[in-house]
Design a protein around this motif. Structure first.
Motif, PDB file in Angstrom:
ATOM      1  N   TYR A  15      -4.969   9.148 -13.128  1.00  0.00           N
ATOM      2  CA  TYR A  15      -5.024   8.051 -12.171  1.00  0.00           C
ATOM      3  C   TYR A  15      -3.956   8.251 -11.099  1.00  0.00           C
ATOM      4  O   TYR A  15      -3.048   9.067 -11.248  1.00  0.00           O
ATOM      5  CB  TYR A  15      -4.778   6.707 -12.863  1.00  0.00           C
ATOM      6  N   LYS A  16      -4.066   7.480 -10.025  1.00  0.00           N
ATOM      7  CA  LYS A  16      -3.041   7.448  -8.982  1.00  0.00           C
ATOM      8  C   LYS A  16      -2.412   6.060  -8.963  1.00  0.00           C
ATOM      9  O   LYS A  16      -3.117   5.063  -9.091  1.00  0.00           O
ATOM     10  CB  LYS A  16      -3.654   7.774  -7.617  1.00  0.00           C
ATOM     11  N   VAL A  17      -1.102   6.027  -8.816  1.00  0.00           N
ATOM     12  CA  VAL A  17      -0.386   4.743  -8.854  1.00  0.00           C
ATOM     13  C   VAL A  17       0.641   4.712  -7.731  1.00  0.00           C
ATOM     14  O   VAL A  17       1.298   5.728  -7.436  1.00  0.00           O
ATOM     15  CB  VAL A  17       0.321   4.533 -10.214  1.00  0.00           C
ATOM     16  N   THR A  18       0.792   3.574  -7.103  1.00  0.00           N
ATOM     17  CA  THR A  18       1.818   3.381  -6.082  1.00  0.00           C
ATOM     18  C   THR A  18       2.432   1.997  -6.258  1.00  0.00           C
ATOM     19  O   THR A  18       2.018   1.230  -7.132  1.00  0.00           O
ATOM     20  CB  THR A  18       1.226   3.542  -4.668  1.00  0.00           C
ATOM     21  N   ASP A  19       3.432   1.689  -5.432  1.00  0.00           N
ATOM     22  CA  ASP A  19       4.055   0.356  -5.503  1.00  0.00           C
ATOM     23  C   ASP A  19       3.529  -0.502  -4.365  1.00  0.00           C
ATOM     24  O   ASP A  19       2.689  -0.071  -3.572  1.00  0.00           O
ATOM     25  CB  ASP A  19       5.578   0.449  -5.476  1.00  0.00           C
ATOM     26  N   VAL A  20       4.024  -1.721  -4.253  1.00  0.00           N
ATOM     27  CA  VAL A  20       3.504  -2.661  -3.279  1.00  0.00           C
ATOM     28  C   VAL A  20       3.731  -2.191  -1.846  1.00  0.00           C
ATOM     29  O   VAL A  20       2.974  -2.531  -0.932  1.00  0.00           O
ATOM     30  CB  VAL A  20       4.113  -4.059  -3.508  1.00  0.00           C
ATOM     31  N   LYS A  21       4.746  -1.350  -1.620  1.00  0.00           N
ATOM     32  CA  LYS A  21       5.041  -0.860  -0.276  1.00  0.00           C
ATOM     33  C   LYS A  21       4.283   0.414   0.084  1.00  0.00           C
ATOM     34  O   LYS A  21       4.338   0.873   1.218  1.00  0.00           O
ATOM     35  CB  LYS A  21       6.551  -0.610  -0.133  1.00  0.00           C
ATOM     36  N   ALA A  41      -6.045  -1.204  -6.533  1.00  0.00           N
ATOM     37  CA  ALA A  41      -5.630  -1.307  -5.135  1.00  0.00           C
ATOM     38  C   ALA A  41      -6.753  -1.790  -4.226  1.00  0.00           C
ATOM     39  O   ALA A  41      -6.532  -2.552  -3.290  1.00  0.00           O
ATOM     40  CB  ALA A  41      -5.104   0.049  -4.654  1.00  0.00           C
ATOM     41  N   GLU A  42      -7.968  -1.373  -4.532  1.00  0.00           N
ATOM     42  CA  GLU A  42      -9.087  -1.665  -3.642  1.00  0.00           C
ATOM     43  C   GLU A  42      -9.383  -3.143  -3.522  1.00  0.00           C
ATOM     44  O   GLU A  42      -9.581  -3.668  -2.425  1.00  0.00           O
ATOM     45  CB  GLU A  42     -10.331  -0.923  -4.114  1.00  0.00           C
ATOM     46  N   ASP A  43      -9.443  -3.858  -4.672  1.00  0.00           N
ATOM     47  CA  ASP A  43      -9.864  -5.262  -4.610  1.00  0.00           C
ATOM     48  C   ASP A  43      -8.864  -6.242  -5.222  1.00  0.00           C
ATOM     49  O   ASP A  43      -9.114  -7.445  -5.237  1.00  0.00           O
ATOM     50  CB  ASP A  43     -11.223  -5.449  -5.279  1.00  0.00           C
ATOM     51  N   GLY A  44      -7.747  -5.741  -5.755  1.00  0.00           N
ATOM     52  CA  GLY A  44      -6.715  -6.629  -6.271  1.00  0.00           C
ATOM     53  C   GLY A  44      -6.951  -7.175  -7.658  1.00  0.00           C
ATOM     54  O   GLY A  44      -6.237  -8.080  -8.099  1.00  0.00           O
ATOM     55  N   THR A  45      -7.931  -6.632  -8.393  1.00  0.00           N
ATOM     56  CA  THR A  45      -8.192  -7.098  -9.755  1.00  0.00           C
ATOM     57  C   THR A  45      -7.100  -6.623 -10.703  1.00  0.00           C
ATOM     58  O   THR A  45      -6.759  -5.446 -10.720  1.00  0.00           O
ATOM     59  CB  THR A  45      -9.550  -6.565 -10.265  1.00  0.00           C
ATOM     60  N   PHE A  57      -4.063   2.549  -8.320  1.00  0.00           N
ATOM     61  CA  PHE A  57      -3.540   1.278  -8.801  1.00  0.00           C
ATOM     62  C   PHE A  57      -2.250   0.924  -8.067  1.00  0.00           C
ATOM     63  O   PHE A  57      -1.537   1.795  -7.564  1.00  0.00           O
ATOM     64  CB  PHE A  57      -3.240   1.344 -10.299  1.00  0.00           C
ATOM     65  N   ILE A  58      -1.961  -0.373  -8.052  1.00  0.00           N
ATOM     66  CA  ILE A  58      -0.680  -0.884  -7.553  1.00  0.00           C
ATOM     67  C   ILE A  58       0.090  -1.430  -8.747  1.00  0.00           C
ATOM     68  O   ILE A  58      -0.410  -2.292  -9.469  1.00  0.00           O
ATOM     69  CB  ILE A  58      -0.872  -2.000  -6.511  1.00  0.00           C
ATOM     70  N   LEU A  59       1.287  -0.931  -8.967  1.00  0.00           N
ATOM     71  CA  LEU A  59       2.145  -1.436 -10.038  1.00  0.00           C
ATOM     72  C   LEU A  59       3.150  -2.396  -9.433  1.00  0.00           C
ATOM     73  O   LEU A  59       3.889  -2.036  -8.500  1.00  0.00           O
ATOM     74  CB  LEU A  59       2.877  -0.280 -10.736  1.00  0.00           C
ATOM     75  N   LEU A  60       3.170  -3.615  -9.949  1.00  0.00           N
ATOM     76  CA  LEU A  60       4.060  -4.646  -9.416  1.00  0.00           C
ATOM     77  C   LEU A  60       5.029  -5.136 -10.475  1.00  0.00           C
ATOM     78  O   LEU A  60       4.692  -5.190 -11.662  1.00  0.00           O
ATOM     79  CB  LEU A  60       3.250  -5.852  -8.915  1.00  0.00           C
ATOM     80  N   LYS A  61       6.222  -5.492 -10.026  1.00  0.00           N
ATOM     81  CA  LYS A  61       7.120  -6.241 -10.888  1.00  0.00           C
ATOM     82  C   LYS A  61       6.638  -7.687 -10.897  1.00  0.00           C
ATOM     83  O   LYS A  61       5.908  -8.128 -10.002  1.00  0.00           O
ATOM     84  CB  LYS A  61       8.548  -6.163 -10.350  1.00  0.00           C
ATOM     85  N   ASN A  62       7.031  -8.440 -11.912  1.00  0.00           N
ATOM     86  CA  ASN A  62       6.507  -9.796 -12.086  1.00  0.00           C
ATOM     87  C   ASN A  62       6.769 -10.707 -10.901  1.00  0.00           C
ATOM     88  O   ASN A  62       6.040 -11.666 -10.666  1.00  0.00           O
ATOM     89  CB  ASN A  62       7.080 -10.424 -13.359  1.00  0.00           C
ATOM     90  N   ASP A  63       7.826 -10.416 -10.130  1.00  0.00           N
ATOM     91  CA  ASP A  63       8.167 -11.295  -9.010  1.00  0.00           C
ATOM     92  C   ASP A  63       7.533 -10.841  -7.695  1.00  0.00           C
ATOM     93  O   ASP A  63       7.771 -11.422  -6.643  1.00  0.00           O
ATOM     94  CB  ASP A  63       9.690 -11.378  -8.841  1.00  0.00           C
ATOM     95  N   GLU A  64       6.705  -9.801  -7.735  1.00  0.00           N
ATOM     96  CA  GLU A  64       6.054  -9.300  -6.530  1.00  0.00           C
ATOM     97  C   GLU A  64       4.621  -9.819  -6.435  1.00  0.00           C
ATOM     98  O   GLU A  64       4.001 -10.140  -7.443  1.00  0.00           O
ATOM     99  CB  GLU A  64       6.051  -7.772  -6.513  1.00  0.00           C
ATOM    100  N   THR A  65       4.105  -9.896  -5.217  1.00  0.00           N
ATOM    101  CA  THR A  65       2.756 -10.410  -4.966  1.00  0.00           C
ATOM    102  C   THR A  65       1.820  -9.275  -4.601  1.00  0.00           C
ATOM    103  O   THR A  65       2.160  -8.418  -3.787  1.00  0.00           O
ATOM    104  CB  THR A  65       2.776 -11.436  -3.817  1.00  0.00           C
ATOM    105  N   MET A  66       0.645  -9.299  -5.193  1.00  0.00           N
ATOM    106  CA  MET A  66      -0.341  -8.252  -4.948  1.00  0.00           C
ATOM    107  C   MET A  66      -0.936  -8.366  -3.546  1.00  0.00           C
ATOM    108  O   MET A  66      -1.299  -9.451  -3.096  1.00  0.00           O
ATOM    109  CB  MET A  66      -1.457  -8.333  -5.992  1.00  0.00           C
ATOM    110  N   ILE A  67      -1.035  -7.233  -2.854  1.00  0.00           N
ATOM    111  CA  ILE A  67      -1.707  -7.134  -1.562  1.00  0.00           C
ATOM    112  C   ILE A  67      -2.747  -6.029  -1.686  1.00  0.00           C
ATOM    113  O   ILE A  67      -2.404  -4.893  -2.015  1.00  0.00           O
ATOM    114  CB  ILE A  67      -0.724  -6.806  -0.423  1.00  0.00           C
ATOM    115  N   THR A  68      -4.012  -6.343  -1.464  1.00  0.00           N
ATOM    116  CA  THR A  68      -5.056  -5.331  -1.606  1.00  0.00           C
ATOM    117  C   THR A  68      -4.904  -4.254  -0.531  1.00  0.00           C
ATOM    118  O   THR A  68      -4.250  -4.454   0.500  1.00  0.00           O
ATOM    119  CB  THR A  68      -6.454  -5.950  -1.490  1.00  0.00           C
ATOM    120  N   ASP A  69      -5.548  -3.125  -0.773  1.00  0.00           N
ATOM    121  CA  ASP A  69      -5.537  -2.046   0.214  1.00  0.00           C
ATOM    122  C   ASP A  69      -6.033  -2.530   1.563  1.00  0.00           C
ATOM    123  O   ASP A  69      -5.463  -2.197   2.608  1.00  0.00           O
ATOM    124  CB  ASP A  69      -6.419  -0.881  -0.262  1.00  0.00           C
ATOM    125  N   PHE A  70      -7.102  -3.321   1.546  1.00  0.00           N
ATOM    126  CA  PHE A  70      -7.679  -3.790   2.805  1.00  0.00           C
ATOM    127  C   PHE A  70      -6.660  -4.605   3.596  1.00  0.00           C
ATOM    128  O   PHE A  70      -6.438  -4.368   4.788  1.00  0.00           O
ATOM    129  CB  PHE A  70      -8.923  -4.627   2.542  1.00  0.00           C
TER     130      PHE A  70
END
Length: 322
Positions: A5-11, A48-52, A69-82
């Motif tokens: 898989y590929k994984v990145t952070d919120v930034k 990452a694509e749809d935020g599920t 995928f987007i890996l977030l810490k609990n205090d971060e907010t998910m932002i979809t790729d779009f």
């Protein structure tokens, strides 16, 4: 069996590759490689694509290799790729936005004529191999699929199970992130949602995630296609037929190209999962929570009730969520 898989952070500053056998292993390795200074239990994984949100191995198994995928810490907010790339482009490339508006106008204007053009392309495909079933008979159709998929019918059954699981987990993610569920003062609302999801999953599992829907060899009252594998749109989700008079059809058994197109082909023009179905489920649960319940059959008021998950019952009543 491990998948890559590929994984990145919120930034999106660093993208890593991770091979993992299950969800915990994927999160642990990703957390370490991305240099997160928190334990893996304090992280959440999203598509990452749809935020599920990915919360179970069952859902992870339905996603293909190299999913981002987007890996977030609990205090971060998910932002979809779009949303991420749209905001980035919007801030720097106004001309791209103008192009997008033009593309939207193209896709929404004179749509019947565009369906006719698409249908001509589909009709031009050779029918000679449509009724072939086994990999050895039509190897081109199976390009890109797992070696374990030996027949077209087996492959299409697998596709519908993946699609149904995807709908379930997107529904679950939306319900668990709702205010009714997250508000700690509304414990009964949380219990009602939990019970609804348990009932829904049991129903899907008992029906094997409707594996016969796309299988042209399944019983006629089970499959959604004819015996040749041809699918015809049923119209908008709240209509009984398609407005395009037999032109909105596709046969994924005919060619690899149509099989690929079918992956994004909705059987009722568009899935009203987020805009209609999920809000209606939440409305029904809210009514149960507030004990504002009216029977759809006798119209009497009650203090207790449940959300009906069975699809057969949904077709028989005006309010499809009781």
């Amino acid at each position: 069996m491990k998948k890559g898989y590929k994984v990145t952070d919120v930034k999106r500053e660093k993208k890593i590759g991770v091979a993992a056998e299950n969800l915990n292993e994927l999160i642990q390795k990703s957390c370490k490689k991305l240099g997160f200074n928190v334990g893996f239990v304090e992280c959440k994984l999203f598509v990452a694509e749809d935020g599920t949100q990915v919360e179970e191995d069952d859902y992870l198994d339905t996603l293909p290799s190299q999913t981002l995928f987007i890996l977030l810490k609990n205090d971060e907010t998910m932002i979809t790729d779009f949303d991420y790339y749209y905001n980035m482009i919007r801030s720097t490339k106004k001309e791209y936005i103008d192009t997008g508006v033009a593309a939207k106008e193209f896709l929404t204007s004179n749509i019947k004529e565009k369906f006719r053009v698409f249908q001509k392309y589909v009709a031009a495909a050779s029918d000679a191999r449509t009724m072939l079933s086994e990999r050895a008979q039509d190897p081109q159709w199976f390009v890109g699929l797992e070696p374990s998929e030996k027949t077209k019918e087996q492959s299409m059954s697998k596709r519908v199970k993946e699609r149904m699981k995807g709908y379930y987990y997107k529904t679950k993610s939306a319900l668990l992130s709702s205010e009714l569920y997250t508000n700690s003062k509304r414990g009964r609302g949380k219990k009602l949602i939990d019970q609804f999801l348990i009932d829904l999953r049991k129903l899907l599992e008992s029906n094997k995630y409707n594996e016969g829907y796309f299988n042209r060899q399944a019983e006629k009252n089970v499959r959604l296609c004819n015996e040749n594998g041809l699918f015809q749109c049923g119209g908008l989700w709240n209509n009984n037929e398609c407005a395009y008079q037999g032109e909105h059809v596709i046969n994924p058994y005919r060619s690899r190209e149509e099989r690929i197109i079918f992956q994004t082909w909705n059987l009722d023009h568009k899935i009203e999962l987020s805009r209609s179905i999920i809000p209606k489920i939440l409305d029904a649960i809210e009514w149960l929570y507030s004990e504002n319940i009216k029977c759809i059959s006798c119209e009497n008021d009650f203090k207790i009730g449940c959300i009906e998950t069975d699809s057969e019952s949904r077709r028989k009543v005006d309010n499809p969520y009781w």
